[in-house]
Write a protein that holds these residues in place. Structure first.
Motif, PDB file in Angstrom:
ATOM      1  N   VAL A   1       0.847  -1.196   0.000  1.00  0.00           N
ATOM      2  CA  VAL A   1       0.000   0.000   0.000  1.00  0.00           C
ATOM      3  C   VAL A   1       0.883   1.246   0.000  1.00  0.00           C
ATOM      4  CG1 VAL A   1      -1.651   1.322   1.370  1.00  0.00           C
ATOM      5  CG2 VAL A   1      -1.991  -1.114   1.043  1.00  0.00           C
ATOM      6  N   GLY A   2       1.987   1.202   0.743  1.00  0.00           N
ATOM      7  CA  GLY A   2       2.920   2.323   0.758  1.00  0.00           C
ATOM      8  C   GLY A   2       3.570   2.522  -0.606  1.00  0.00           C
ATOM      9  N   ALA A   3       3.955   1.423  -1.237  1.00  0.00           N
ATOM     10  CA  ALA A   3       4.591   1.510  -2.551  1.00  0.00           C
ATOM     11  C   ALA A   3       3.620   2.049  -3.591  1.00  0.00           C
ATOM     12  CB  ALA A   3       5.097   0.141  -2.971  1.00  0.00           C
ATOM     13  N   ALA A   4       2.327   1.799  -3.375  1.00  0.00           N
ATOM     14  CA  ALA A   4       1.314   2.272  -4.326  1.00  0.00           C
ATOM     15  C   ALA A   4       0.916   3.715  -4.050  1.00  0.00           C
ATOM     16  CB  ALA A   4       0.085   1.373  -4.273  1.00  0.00           C
ATOM     17  N   GLY A   5       1.523   4.346  -3.041  1.00  0.00           N
ATOM     18  CA  GLY A   5       1.293   5.777  -2.850  1.00  0.00           C
ATOM     19  C   GLY A   5       0.369   6.153  -1.723  1.00  0.00           C
ATOM     20  N   SER A   6       0.081   5.233  -0.788  1.00  0.00           N
ATOM     21  CA  SER A   6      -0.763   5.634   0.334  1.00  0.00           C
ATOM     22  C   SER A   6      -0.394   4.811   1.556  1.00  0.00           C
ATOM     23  CB  SER A   6      -2.242   5.488  -0.005  1.00  0.00           C
ATOM     24  OG  SER A   6      -3.016   6.120   0.990  1.00  0.00           O
ATOM     25  N   MET A   7      -1.282   4.741   2.532  1.00  0.00           N
ATOM     26  CA  MET A   7      -0.984   3.977   3.740  1.00  0.00           C
ATOM     27  C   MET A   7      -2.265   3.388   4.313  1.00  0.00           C
ATOM     28  SD  MET A   7      -0.656   6.699   6.807  1.00  0.00           S
ATOM     29  CE  MET A   7      -1.867   7.993   7.066  1.00  0.00           C
ATOM     30  N   LEU A   8      -2.074   2.366   5.154  1.00  0.00           N
ATOM     31  CA  LEU A   8      -3.224   1.766   5.836  1.00  0.00           C
ATOM     32  C   LEU A   8      -3.588   2.553   7.087  1.00  0.00           C
ATOM     33  CD1 LEU A   8      -2.666  -2.066   5.584  1.00  0.00           C
ATOM     34  CD2 LEU A   8      -4.316  -0.669   4.381  1.00  0.00           C
ATOM     35  N   GLY A   9      -2.628   3.296   7.605  1.00  0.00           N
ATOM     36  CA  GLY A   9      -2.884   4.215   8.711  1.00  0.00           C
ATOM     37  C   GLY A   9      -3.606   3.566   9.861  1.00  0.00           C
ATOM     38  N   SER A  10      -4.757   4.127  10.197  1.00  0.00           N
ATOM     39  CA  SER A  10      -5.474   3.696  11.392  1.00  0.00           C
ATOM     40  C   SER A  10      -6.609   2.736  11.058  1.00  0.00           C
ATOM     41  CB  SER A  10      -6.020   4.918  12.107  1.00  0.00           C
ATOM     42  OG  SER A  10      -6.767   5.697  11.197  1.00  0.00           O
ATOM     43  N   GLY A  11      -6.575   2.127   9.886  1.00  0.00           N
ATOM     44  CA  GLY A  11      -7.599   1.139   9.557  1.00  0.00           C
ATOM     45  C   GLY A  11      -8.962   1.731   9.292  1.00  0.00           C
ATOM     46  N   ALA A  12      -8.997   2.880   8.655  1.00  0.00           N
ATOM     47  CA  ALA A  12     -10.274   3.523   8.351  1.00  0.00           C
ATOM     48  C   ALA A  12     -10.390   3.686   6.847  1.00  0.00           C
ATOM     49  CB  ALA A  12     -10.352   4.888   9.017  1.00  0.00           C
ATOM     50  N   ILE A  13     -11.397   3.069   6.266  1.00  0.00           N
ATOM     51  CA  ILE A  13     -11.588   3.150   4.826  1.00  0.00           C
ATOM     52  C   ILE A  13     -12.886   3.887   4.544  1.00  0.00           C
ATOM     53  CG2 ILE A  13     -11.853   1.814   2.707  1.00  0.00           C
ATOM     54  CD1 ILE A  13     -10.217  -0.422   4.061  1.00  0.00           C
ATOM     55  N   VAL A  14     -12.787   4.991   3.830  1.00  0.00           N
ATOM     56  CA  VAL A  14     -13.970   5.785   3.507  1.00  0.00           C
ATOM     57  C   VAL A  14     -14.209   5.677   2.006  1.00  0.00           C
ATOM     58  CG1 VAL A  14     -15.066   8.050   3.660  1.00  0.00           C
ATOM     59  CG2 VAL A  14     -13.365   7.381   5.374  1.00  0.00           C
ATOM     60  N   VAL A  15     -15.377   5.186   1.646  1.00  0.00           N
ATOM     61  CA  VAL A  15     -15.668   4.883   0.250  1.00  0.00           C
ATOM     62  C   VAL A  15     -16.593   5.956  -0.337  1.00  0.00           C
ATOM     63  CG1 VAL A  15     -16.632   3.156  -1.303  1.00  0.00           C
ATOM     64  CG2 VAL A  15     -15.467   2.434   0.778  1.00  0.00           C
ATOM     65  N   MET A  16     -16.252   6.424  -1.542  1.00  0.00           N
ATOM     66  CA  MET A  16     -17.071   7.448  -2.195  1.00  0.00           C
ATOM     67  C   MET A  16     -17.483   6.980  -3.583  1.00  0.00           C
ATOM     68  SD  MET A  16     -14.872  10.774  -0.974  1.00  0.00           S
ATOM     69  CE  MET A  16     -13.359  10.118  -0.293  1.00  0.00           C
ATOM     70  N   ASP A  17     -18.776   7.082  -3.884  1.00  0.00           N
ATOM     71  CA  ASP A  17     -19.251   6.634  -5.198  1.00  0.00           C
ATOM     72  C   ASP A  17     -19.236   7.782  -6.204  1.00  0.00           C
ATOM     73  OD1 ASP A  17     -21.491   8.183  -4.812  1.00  0.00           O
ATOM     74  OD2 ASP A  17     -22.850   6.514  -4.439  1.00  0.00           O
ATOM     75  N   HIS A  18     -19.689   7.496  -7.445  1.00  0.00           N
ATOM     76  CA  HIS A  18     -19.512   8.466  -8.538  1.00  0.00           C
ATOM     77  C   HIS A  18     -20.346   9.729  -8.360  1.00  0.00           C
ATOM     78  CE1 HIS A  18     -23.178   6.468 -10.145  1.00  0.00           C
ATOM     79  NE2 HIS A  18     -23.395   7.656 -10.681  1.00  0.00           N
ATOM     80  N   THR A  19     -21.273   9.716  -7.416  1.00  0.00           N
ATOM     81  CA  THR A  19     -22.064  10.934  -7.211  1.00  0.00           C
ATOM     82  C   THR A  19     -21.326  11.957  -6.335  1.00  0.00           C
ATOM     83  OG1 THR A  19     -23.115  10.098  -5.195  1.00  0.00           O
ATOM     84  CG2 THR A  19     -24.201   9.562  -7.284  1.00  0.00           C
TER      85      THR A  19
END
Lengths: 213, 467
Positions: free
Chosen positions: B319-337
């Protein structure tokens, strides 16, 4: 609105005794003052300075950094509507506008009857239950406009909100603003291990038996 | 196991370690805890040497769950030899946007956390423990206070624990609302009664110079909650779950536009984002079967991910190599709207509000970012604003900022973490949404600037009057 009452001074001394350095008790004591009066007055801060042995300026320095400490009176119920990203995505801004319109106040202000203060707050750690709000730091999950109205109606009528948060075992009571947790830690004298004084404490006894260094 | 076989076989089986008691309505009580094997790990540890506990935890390769992902056993070893006393400070002040798991662990299984604290103190020779719970979490404070009172009365905490020479007090401490106090040196400052402003590090980390200037271990709630299971069942049992480099399980809070938001404990390192977002046993897909627009993989501070990153495993390194981090285990999902500019503004506003003001680039920069984004959203944006946003970001976090790859857009991944001109990572965190959104959705920003659609708040429109 004033200094800590004798019963609270006793609690304050007990809290201070748990820390190797008295100033560490500053935030818990500010909470204690807020519990007594609903907000933190100048007199209370002067008193706390005396209790922990620092200057009143240091107390206000700490107090003013933390947003839960109110240095002027707020409503009996502090309604904190989360508008951070997870809640925003599911309509938190509409909920905040609804709260402002229903109560007739802007976020950050109190209704004329002194019952409700509305605040626009940052993430309160109930993101999967968005949109959410807390009343005196008690959670309400997935709150829509009609839920909000029901909560306010219950509180106005002096009832426990029927639509209470879903944490198992919660009783739904909402104490007046200032009271955070209704259970205090109390350490029986004969069970205390004692503070680890930074200046004098040595190697812990259980390591002496061998093992880790 | 390769990534492909995991995807083909569906998500790995669900294993519950830290959330194993969550289904019991009385999971927070001593009775339930003891009835389900609670404090057995403590007995087992006390029967052996502290060194044996350290070895077990080191061998389990338990990674810290606070964000940095440092192995917990190794961290304990950083305390300088012969310097006493050493303290344990429990970081229960996690306030990262999207993070929910620590509150659940404190509310629903406080004894597991307490036992974890005791094991850490015993193993690393820590003479006093301060359990710092976030100020806003009133129920968590209540449950932890009650659990501590029970544990003291039962002889699990305090003087001569279970009749041994092991004595330690666990003191419940609580905060008063400041995101920055989740940073470990700010946490220590706050615990000393000061304004929660981070201390300069390096050279001295809290393990060497921490609380009251003494060696201090700061551990996250979830990290400590894993210890009882590891000590009771052994490192080998722990390592059979998850991946080799990220063993065990990890809790993730999934929020936003998914069908079933929730906190899920999954096997670390082998489960993928796609599993979490789309598998029926977890979130079950995007709401209304909408298209995924972006997701924040590790709390507000993490650069955003997009559809291309869905098959990454939940493991720090890829995840770090792909440009981000797992951090505190919080995933916020946003749809196309979702309006990318507004979402970006909302995350930036958080950091602008929460900047402690110690470092100039953050104190000034976060507010400038917010001001400029707000005027773009309000329809007063200027053509020069977009480059200005990146320029301000560059002053807080110089050089290429971590971001996800986008093959269609011709952009390559820039690995996490970023460089920073500030003491702590709060400043660079405010740059994350700006760079993520601008790299990917620049036309949306430009449209807001050129079309000048005015952002009138809903309530003003409804009432027909300007307030």
């Amino acid at each position: 609105m004033a200094r800590l009452e004798p019963a609270n001074v006793e609690i304050a001394h007990e809290i201070i005794s748990r820390y190797p350095r008295p100033k560490s008790a500053l935030i818990p004591l500010l909470h204690l003052a807020q519990e007594q009066d609903g907000w933190v007055s100048d007199e209370a801060m002067v008193h706390i300075a005396e209790l922990v042995g620092c200057t009143p300026a240091e107390v206000i320095g700490t107090c003013s950094f933390y947003e839960m400490f109110k240095r002027e009176p707020v409503g009996r119920y502090l309604v904190n509507v989360c508008t951070n990203i997870a809640c925003q995505l599911l309509g938190a801004e509409d909920l905040l506008h609804h709260a402002e319109r229903t109560l007739g106040v802007r976020a950050g202000t109190t209704t004329p009857d002194g019952l409700f203060t509305v605040e626009d707050v940052e993430c309160i750690a109930a993101c999967t239950e968005a949109p959410c709000l807390t009343v005196n730091y008690r959670y309400f999950y997935k709150v829509g406009p009609s839920d909000f109205d029901a909560i306010i109606a219950d509180l106005r009528a002096g009832r426990r909100p029927t639509r209470c948060a879903a944490e198992p075992g919660e009783d739904g009571e909402i104490p007046a603003h200032g009271t955070l947790h209704r259970v205090r830690q109390s350490i029986p004298g004969d069970r205390r291990a004692g503070n680890a004084d930074p200046d004098t404490a040595g190697e812990p006894a259980w390591l002496g038996a061998g093992g880790a260094s | 196991m390769t990534e492909e076989t995991v995807v083909a076989a569906g998500p790995p089986p669900i294993v519950r370690i830290v959330t194993q008691r969550f289904d019991h309505p009385d999971s927070h009580t001593l009775d339930r805890y003891v009835a389900t094997g609670g404090y057995e790990a403590l007995r087992k540890a006390l029967a052996g040497s502290p060194g044996a506990v350290v070895d077990e935890v080191k061998s389990s390769n338990l990674l810290g769950r606070g964000g940095a992902g440092f192995p917990a056993g190794t961290k304990w070893g950083f305390t300088p030899p012969g310097v006493w006393p050493r303290y344990l400070v429990v970081n229960g002040d996690e306030s990262e946007p999207g993070t929910y798991k620590d509150r659940q662990l404190m509310e629903r299984d406080p004894h597991q956390l307490i036992e974890g604290c005791l094991l850490a103190c015993y193993a690393a020779g820590l003479s006093q423990c301060f359990l710092y719970v976030r100020g806003e979490m009133a129920l968590a404070q209540e449950r932890v206070a009650k659990a501590l009172n029970e544990a003291y009365a039962a002889g699990f905490v305090g003087r001569n624990i279970l009749g041994s020479s092991f004595s330690v007090d666990i003191v419940l401490h609580w905060g008063a609302g400041a995101y920055i106090v989740g940073e470990e040196t700010a946490l220590i400052e706050s615990l000393e009664g000061n304004r929660g402003m981070p201390r300069l590090k390096p050279p001295f980390f809290p393990a060497a110079i921490g609380l009251y200037g003494k060696p201090t271990i700061v551990n996250n709630v979830e990290t400590l909650s894993n210890l009882p299971w590891i000590v009771a069942n052994g490192a080998d049992a722990y390592k059979q779950y998850g991946s080799e480099t990220s063993p065990g399980t990890r809790m993730f809070a999934l929020s936003g536009h998914v069908k079933r938001p929730g906190v899920y404990e999954v096997q670390h390192g082998v489960t993928t984002f796609r599993d979490l977002l789309y598998s029926p046993q977890f979130c079950g897909g995007i709401r209304d079967d909408n298209r995924l627009k972006m997701f924040i993989p590790g709390g507000g501070s993490a650069p955003w991910f997009f559809e291309e990153q869905l098959d990454l495993p939940l493991e720090a390194r890829p995840v770090g190599a792909a440009g981000s981090m797992l951090g505190s285990g919080a995933i916020v999902v946003m749809d196309h709207t979702t309006d990318a500019v507004k979402a970006c503004l909302r995350v930036v506003r958080f950091y602008a509000r929460e900047s402690c003001g110690k470092c100039t680039p953050c104190r000034e920069g976060t507010n400038w970012l917010e001001t400029i984004l707000q005027r773009i959203v309000d329809g007063h944006g200027r053509p020069s604003d977009l480059d200005k946003l990146l320029d301000i970001g560059d002053n807080i976090s110089p050089g290429p900022y971590p971001a996800a790859s986008w093959t269609d857009g011709g952009l390559d991944a820039v690995p996490f973490p970023p460089r920073q001109t500030t003491i702590c990572p709060l400043g660079p965190s405010s740059v994350a949404p700006v760079v993520s959104a601008l790299r990917r959705f620049r036309p949306e920003f430009e449209a807001k600037i050129t079309k000048r659609s005015v952002n009138i708040p809903l309530h003003v429109e409804r009432e027909g009057t300007r307030v």
